[in-house]
Design an enzyme around this catalytic site. Structure first.
Site, PDB file in Angstrom:
ATOM      1  N   LYS A  59       5.719 -11.803   1.457  1.00  0.00           N
ATOM      2  CA  LYS A  59       4.954 -12.031   0.223  1.00  0.00           C
ATOM      3  C   LYS A  59       4.441 -13.472   0.122  1.00  0.00           C
ATOM      4  O   LYS A  59       4.915 -14.373   0.800  1.00  0.00           O
ATOM      5  CB  LYS A  59       5.786 -11.629  -0.990  1.00  0.00           C
ATOM      6  CG  LYS A  59       5.832 -10.091  -1.124  1.00  0.00           C
ATOM      7  CD  LYS A  59       6.395  -9.629  -2.432  1.00  0.00           C
ATOM      8  CE  LYS A  59       6.341  -8.093  -2.476  1.00  0.00           C
ATOM      9  NZ  LYS A  59       7.098  -7.544  -3.593  1.00  0.00           N
ATOM     10  N   ARG A  87      13.661  -4.325   0.802  1.00  0.00           N
ATOM     11  CA  ARG A  87      12.473  -3.543   1.215  1.00  0.00           C
ATOM     12  C   ARG A  87      11.659  -4.447   2.142  1.00  0.00           C
ATOM     13  O   ARG A  87      11.179  -5.495   1.704  1.00  0.00           O
ATOM     14  CB  ARG A  87      11.689  -3.152  -0.048  1.00  0.00           C
ATOM     15  CG  ARG A  87      10.470  -2.306   0.196  1.00  0.00           C
ATOM     16  CD  ARG A  87       9.801  -1.951  -1.123  1.00  0.00           C
ATOM     17  NE  ARG A  87       8.636  -1.123  -0.926  1.00  0.00           N
ATOM     18  CZ  ARG A  87       7.426  -1.588  -0.623  1.00  0.00           C
ATOM     19  NH1 ARG A  87       7.236  -2.888  -0.507  1.00  0.00           N
ATOM     20  NH2 ARG A  87       6.417  -0.756  -0.449  1.00  0.00           N
TER      21      ARG A  87
END
Ligand code: 9MG
Length: 297
Positions: free
Chosen positions: A240, A274
């Site tokens: 991210k 995740r």
């Protein structure tokens, strides 16, 4: 289902062989804790691997690889949730995810989660073999609570401030950790009131969803406070932009930062991470799990 995942031989990041005290049970699914959820985006425009796994065969090969590498769950999504992403119709999402869910559940020994907020997609995905729902909107779309209650499968409820199209414009909080915790506690209550068994619920602070890098780091540093909600925590930081901000690396070069984030999350109380890079994360979490096990001895 329980046997399939409780008898996982050498897979998963926990110290092998897995012993019962390290099993995490969510409804009828049981996982080695910490468990890795592999990301399988079947969208043409996801932020990291957009378009790579759109065809059924490519998606199936990637699912096989992730399962072999130790993923306990594979999260299949047909809606891009990167900031600014356009909305997708239910039909488009169904066309993207259903053939892949059918193929993966038929051929790969792994639990499949469907990443969706749409009740129609939840129903069809579970009918096609998905065992879990991952909803970035925490079942707030019309009909979603009812759909999840009818389906009675594990659900992951994620915090997001705003909507994907605008969420990164000016995220603001008084106390991000307290507000995210309160939101998740309220969503758990709403789920239980709607008839969802509490032991099927996972919560997720939603890194990057209506949060600045500083908010994300504050949440990661204080993850343990989310345990007051009383449910297992899932963390998604893989590749991210906060990791890009911290390292100055492009999305394809964020593996070391992603692994560091996964280890910090698990050592801070996360039960699931995740991730895109399953094999590398599983190895790193084996080390973390061994250290945490020693702490508890
Ligand atoms: C779909 N999706 C993208 N990022 C995510 C995250 O951080 N958590 C969950 N549960 N889902 C996510």
């Amino acid at each position: 289902m329980w046997e399939r995942f409780s008898n996982r031989d050498n897979r998963g990041p926990g110290p092998a062989p897995a012993c019962d005290e390290h099993m995490l049970t969510i409804g009828e699914l049981a996982f080695d804790a910490p468990a890795v959820m592999g990301i399988l985006n079947v969208t043409p425009d996801s932020f990291s691997d957009g378009g790579r796994f759109v065809g059924r065969d490519a998606a199936l090969r990637q699912a096989e690889t992730m399962a072999r590498d130790g993923a306990a769950v594979i999260d299949i999504g047909g809606e891009s949730t990167r900031p600014g992403a356009a909305d997708v119709s239910a039909q488009e999402e169904l066309d993207r995810v259903l053939p892949v869910i059918e193929a993966v559940t038929a051929a790969v020994d792994v639990a499949v989660s469907v990443d969706t907020s749409k009740p129609a997609v939840m129903h069809a995905a579970v009918a096609a073999g998905a065992a879990m729902i991952n909803d970035i909107r925490a079942l707030r779309e019309e009909g979603a609570l009812q759909a999840a209650a009818e389906l009675q499968c594990p659900v992951c409820l994620m915090h997001m401030q705003g909507r994907p199209r605008t969420m990164q414009q000016e995220p603001a909080y008084g106390d991000v950790v307290a507000e995210v915790t309160e939101f998740l506690a309220n969503r758990v209550s709403a789920c239980v009131s709607a008839g969802i068994a509490v032991d099927r619920i996972i919560v997720d602070p939603g890194f990057g969803f209506g949060k600045t890098p500083r908010h994300n780091i504050e949440l990661l540093a204080n993850l343990r406070q989310l345990q007051s909600v009383g449910r297992p925590i899932l963390v998604g930081l893989s590749r991210k932009s906060t990791l890009g901000e911290l390292t100055g690396r492009d999305v394809g070069e964020r593996l070391p930062a992603s692994i560091a984030a996964a280890v910090i999350a698990v050592m801070g109380g996360a039960s699931f991470v995740r991730v895109h890079d399953v094999r590398e994360t599983v190895d790193a979490l084996r080390v973390a799990a061994a250290v945490m096990q020693m702490d508890g001895d």
